[in-house]
Scaffold this motif. Structure first.
Motif, PDB file in Angstrom:
ATOM      1  N   MET A   1       0.823  -1.202   0.000  1.00  0.00           N
ATOM      2  CA  MET A   1       0.000   0.000   0.000  1.00  0.00           C
ATOM      3  C   MET A   1       0.868   1.268   0.000  1.00  0.00           C
ATOM      4  SD  MET A   1      -3.110  -0.809  -0.320  1.00  0.00           S
ATOM      5  CE  MET A   1      -3.710   0.864  -0.079  1.00  0.00           C
TER       6      MET A   1
ATOM      7  N   VAL B   1       0.180   3.862  -3.108  1.00  0.00           N
ATOM      8  CA  VAL B   1      -0.328   5.200  -2.801  1.00  0.00           C
ATOM      9  C   VAL B   1       0.778   6.240  -2.978  1.00  0.00           C
ATOM     10  CG1 VAL B   1      -1.311   6.677  -1.013  1.00  0.00           C
ATOM     11  CG2 VAL B   1      -2.088   4.307  -1.252  1.00  0.00           C
TER      12      VAL B   1
ATOM     13  N   LEU C   1      -2.386   3.225  -8.957  1.00  0.00           N
ATOM     14  CA  LEU C   1      -3.630   3.331  -8.200  1.00  0.00           C
ATOM     15  C   LEU C   1      -4.497   2.090  -8.400  1.00  0.00           C
ATOM     16  CD1 LEU C   1      -5.259   5.187  -6.361  1.00  0.00           C
ATOM     17  CD2 LEU C   1      -6.314   6.184  -8.407  1.00  0.00           C
ATOM     18  N   VAL C   2      -4.511   1.541  -9.608  1.00  0.00           N
ATOM     19  CA  VAL C   2      -5.256   0.306  -9.885  1.00  0.00           C
ATOM     20  C   VAL C   2      -4.740  -0.821  -9.000  1.00  0.00           C
ATOM     21  CG1 VAL C   2      -5.686  -1.477 -11.610  1.00  0.00           C
ATOM     22  CG2 VAL C   2      -5.887   0.932 -12.242  1.00  0.00           C
ATOM     23  N   SER C   3      -3.410  -0.989  -8.943  1.00  0.00           N
ATOM     24  CA  SER C   3      -2.855  -2.036  -8.094  1.00  0.00           C
ATOM     25  C   SER C   3      -3.130  -1.766  -6.623  1.00  0.00           C
ATOM     26  CB  SER C   3      -1.340  -2.155  -8.326  1.00  0.00           C
ATOM     27  OG  SER C   3      -1.058  -2.881  -9.495  1.00  0.00           O
ATOM     28  N   GLY C   4      -3.166  -0.494  -6.240  1.00  0.00           N
ATOM     29  CA  GLY C   4      -3.462  -0.162  -4.854  1.00  0.00           C
ATOM     30  C   GLY C   4      -4.823  -0.671  -4.418  1.00  0.00           C
ATOM     31  N   LEU C   5      -5.792  -0.625  -5.309  1.00  0.00           N
ATOM     32  CA  LEU C   5      -7.124  -1.144  -5.000  1.00  0.00           C
ATOM     33  C   LEU C   5      -7.083  -2.659  -4.799  1.00  0.00           C
ATOM     34  CD1 LEU C   5      -9.252   0.949  -7.543  1.00  0.00           C
ATOM     35  CD2 LEU C   5      -8.976   1.333  -5.076  1.00  0.00           C
ATOM     36  N   VAL C   6      -6.221  -3.333  -5.559  1.00  0.00           N
ATOM     37  CA  VAL C   6      -6.056  -4.784  -5.385  1.00  0.00           C
ATOM     38  C   VAL C   6      -5.390  -5.086  -4.051  1.00  0.00           C
ATOM     39  CG1 VAL C   6      -4.968  -6.865  -6.321  1.00  0.00           C
ATOM     40  CG2 VAL C   6      -5.960  -5.171  -7.871  1.00  0.00           C
ATOM     41  N   TYR C   7      -4.327  -4.347  -3.729  1.00  0.00           N
ATOM     42  CA  TYR C   7      -3.617  -4.574  -2.468  1.00  0.00           C
ATOM     43  C   TYR C   7      -4.537  -4.365  -1.265  1.00  0.00           C
ATOM     44  CZ  TYR C   7       0.455  -3.803  -5.531  1.00  0.00           C
ATOM     45  OH  TYR C   7       1.380  -3.851  -6.535  1.00  0.00           O
ATOM     46  N   LEU C   8      -5.465  -3.430  -1.392  1.00  0.00           N
ATOM     47  CA  LEU C   8      -6.361  -3.107  -0.287  1.00  0.00           C
ATOM     48  C   LEU C   8      -7.205  -4.308   0.126  1.00  0.00           C
ATOM     49  CD1 LEU C   8      -7.154  -0.644   1.457  1.00  0.00           C
ATOM     50  CD2 LEU C   8      -8.993  -0.190  -0.179  1.00  0.00           C
ATOM     51  N   ARG C   9      -7.518  -5.178  -0.839  1.00  0.00           N
ATOM     52  CA  ARG C   9      -8.352  -6.349  -0.570  1.00  0.00           C
ATOM     53  C   ARG C   9      -7.544  -7.648  -0.523  1.00  0.00           C
ATOM     54  NH1 ARG C   9     -13.694  -5.634  -1.069  1.00  0.00           N
ATOM     55  NH2 ARG C   9     -13.989  -7.830  -1.576  1.00  0.00           N
TER      56      ARG C   9
END
Length: 432
Positions: free
Chosen positions: A313, A317, A413-421
């Motif tokens: 993250m 970010v 940012l796209v990968s950040g959304l994946v890492y979040l979950r």
């Protein structure tokens, strides 16, 4: 996350195969692999002048053509990731490791002896394309074979640390490539570099491949005999684990575009967009790569303590927010500004690179781990990483060079959304 192995990764049941010996075997060949691969990037401008003809009086045309061949090598990587990944799952990691370094040595020699366009016409670019295809197949298999080998050889609580040495060795290969290219540029005249000097680093790479082959032949296979006898089919990983395959893509998108931006393309970006001297930009690239290699184990150790997700993250970010202002800090002719920007980008990037091998390996079961990682990872790298230099140069040719940093930020940012979950896996058992 579900694991099916009867042998979990715990302090009592999974001691390291041979510690330092496995690290050396898994990384020495990787150094050679990535020296060969990145030598092409650092010498792209010289290759363009000799292998491709000038187009319509525009000096960007041969450079674009060279980076297009660079992308061709990347698009061969999914094939290599799939084929060599299956070899690693069926016949062992060591067999795949020796195969990748042998292929890379052959392709590097082909580039070294490639005839110029002025000598043989279109045959010159054809030889270069074939060589890059072989390099792509080899590199596609290299990530999966070496990363699974390193992570599976790690003891309890050390998967992040062992994982970090993949990018340590890959970066050492880049440093050698960048350093060799810099030495050649400073030692030879511009005309000598254009005529024959750019070939020397590839000849060195062909020789180093023999060293890597010798070292890897003595590696210890980290998996048991029962696993090698349970051989998966060519597409078993995709067919049985579609969600995990898509997850690998999401994990990789931001990391690969950031990696090739900060470690490979930035010297060319500075030359094309800010008029930097070739020698200065290559020297900055070499110094920043040394910094990058030194901080990788720190990221790996930290992830073993606090988990993978905080680092991922922080990378996603941080890069999404800071990529545009960082690249905007590069000023024409300022050595320190370029060095600061590249080192800052690499510090952010470490949140991904230091643990990428562990994160990917923790997604798939051992039976299909190499092939399961290899195809989706290499495909994503080909689409987003391999095209980064071409996209950046093309945007410059269209007069919208400032759009490239926004492109990098959006993908992170796209990968950040994946890492979040992404489930935390640092302290879970690894199926081996």
């Amino acid at each position: 996350m579900t694991y099916w192995s009867p042998v979990p990764d715990t302090p009592m049941t999974h001691p390291p195969a041979s510690g330092i010996r496995q690290l050396v075997a898994g990384t020495v060949g990787n150094v050679v692999e990535w020296y060969d691969w990145h030598a092409y990037t650092f010498l792209a401008i010289y290759i363009a002048a000799e292998i491709f003809p000038d187009g319509a009086g525009n000096p960007l045309v041969p450079l674009l053509a060279t980076f297009a061949v660079f992308a061709v090598g990347f698009f061969a990587r999914p094939l290599g990731g799939l084929l060599l990944g299956v070899i690693a799952d069926r016949h062992g990691r060591r067999v795949a490791l020796t195969t990748t370094v042998l292929l890379m040595g052959v392709s590097c020699l082909m580039i070294a002896v490639s005839p110029t366009y002025a000598t043989v016409g279109v045959l010159g670019p054809v030889v270069l394309v074939v060589a890059r295809l072989l390099q792509g197949i080899s590199a596609g298999g290299e990530f999966t074979a070496s990363t699974t080998f390193l992570v599976e050889s790690a003891g309890y609580g050390k998967r992040g640390l062992f994982s970090s040495f993949h990018y340590v060795s890959a970066t050492v290969g880049q440093i050698l490539a960048s350093g060799t290219a810099t030495l050649a540029v400073f030692s030879l005249s511009e005309q000598d570099m254009r005529d024959w000097g750019w070939r020397l680093p590839f000849l060195v790479g062909a020789v180093l491949s023999l060293v890597g082959l010798w070292v890897r032949r003595g590696a210890e296979e980290p998996r048991g005999k029962w696993q090698l006898e349970n051989r998966p089919g060519l597409f078993d990983a995709l067919r049985k684990h579609p969600r995990e395959s898509l997850l690998i893509c999401g994990i990789t998108i931001g990391g690969t575009i950031a990696f090739y931006t900060w470690t490979s393309y930035l010297p060319t970006y500075a030359q094309v967009n800010e008029g930097f001297d070739k020698r200065q930009s290559l020297l900055v690239g070499t110094l920043s790569l040394v910094f990058f290699a030194l901080i990788q184990p720190l990221g790996g150790v930290l992830s073993d303590r606090v988990g993978r997700r905080p680092l991922l993250m922080g990378f996603a970010v941080g890069t999404a927010v800071l990529c545009v202002p960082l690249l905007g800090l590069i000023t024409s002719g300022s050595f320190l500004s370029l060095l600061f920007v590249q080192c800052a980008g690499m510090l952010l990037l470490t949140g991904y690179t230091s643990i990428a091998a562990a994160v990917n390996s923790e997604v798939f079961p051992s039976q299909v781990r190499a092939a399961g990682i290899g195809f989706p990872y290499s495909l994503t790298v080909a689409v987003f990483g391999g095209t980064a230099p071409y996209v950046g140069t093309a945007l410059n040719a269209m007069g919208v060079a400032d759009a490239f940093p926004w492109y990098v930020a959006a993908l992170c940012l796209v990968s950040g959304l994946v890492y979040l979950r992404l489930p935390e896996s640092a302290h879970e058992p690894l199926d081996t």
